[in-house]
Design a protein around this motif. Structure first.
Motif, PDB file in Angstrom:
ATOM      1  N   PHE A   1      40.232  42.532  32.470  1.00  0.00           N
ATOM      2  CA  PHE A   1      40.292  41.497  31.440  1.00  0.00           C
ATOM      3  C   PHE A   1      41.489  40.586  31.663  1.00  0.00           C
ATOM      4  O   PHE A   1      41.388  39.355  31.560  1.00  0.00           O
ATOM      5  CB  PHE A   1      40.366  42.171  30.060  1.00  0.00           C
ATOM      6  N   GLY A   2      42.635  41.214  32.026  1.00  0.00           N
ATOM      7  CA  GLY A   2      43.849  40.418  32.288  1.00  0.00           C
ATOM      8  C   GLY A   2      43.674  39.526  33.495  1.00  0.00           C
ATOM      9  O   GLY A   2      44.130  38.383  33.523  1.00  0.00           O
ATOM     10  N   LYS A   3      42.957  40.018  34.528  1.00  0.00           N
ATOM     11  CA  LYS A   3      42.713  39.215  35.714  1.00  0.00           C
ATOM     12  C   LYS A   3      41.809  38.033  35.379  1.00  0.00           C
ATOM     13  O   LYS A   3      42.019  36.915  35.866  1.00  0.00           O
ATOM     14  CB  LYS A   3      42.082  40.063  36.816  1.00  0.00           C
ATOM     15  N   LYS A   4      40.809  38.275  34.544  1.00  0.00           N
ATOM     16  CA  LYS A   4      39.903  37.185  34.156  1.00  0.00           C
ATOM     17  C   LYS A   4      40.623  36.102  33.390  1.00  0.00           C
ATOM     18  O   LYS A   4      40.300  34.923  33.511  1.00  0.00           O
ATOM     19  CB  LYS A   4      38.749  37.739  33.321  1.00  0.00           C
ATOM     20  N   LEU A   5      41.603  36.500  32.603  1.00  0.00           N
ATOM     21  CA  LEU A   5      42.370  35.515  31.840  1.00  0.00           C
ATOM     22  C   LEU A   5      43.488  34.896  32.663  1.00  0.00           C
ATOM     23  O   LEU A   5      44.176  34.003  32.188  1.00  0.00           O
ATOM     24  CB  LEU A   5      42.968  36.160  30.580  1.00  0.00           C
ATOM     25  N   GLY A   6      43.696  35.427  33.870  1.00  0.00           N
ATOM     26  CA  GLY A   6      44.749  34.895  34.735  1.00  0.00           C
ATOM     27  C   GLY A   6      46.110  35.453  34.384  1.00  0.00           C
ATOM     28  O   GLY A   6      47.109  34.916  34.819  1.00  0.00           O
TER      29      GLY A   6
END
Length: 76
Positions: A68-73
């Protein structure tokens, strides 16, 4: 003479009774020990299984939040 024979018989019966009681007590103690050991093994298995489930759930949650953190950058 007959009373001597009865006295000997009484002593033999008492000795045999004591031996039987001692043997029964030892057997009962062994059964308690075995039940206790089996119970402890069951508790240990439940604790191990629970810990494995907790670890697996924590890893899945960590991976989900990381994704999720990767998707949000927010994470690389």
């Amino acid at each position: 003479m007959a009373s001597k024979g009865l006295q000997d018989l009484k002593q033999q019966v008492e000795a045999a009774t004591q031996e039987a009681v001692t043997a029964a007590g030892a057997t009962a103690q062994q059964m308690v020990d075995q039940a206790t050991e089996a119970g402890q093994k069951a508790i240990d298995q439940v604790a191990k299984s629970t810990q494995e489930t907790i670890n697996e759930t924590a890893n899945q949650a960590s991976e989900a939040f990381s994704g999720f953190g990767k998707k949000l950058g927010l994470l690389k």
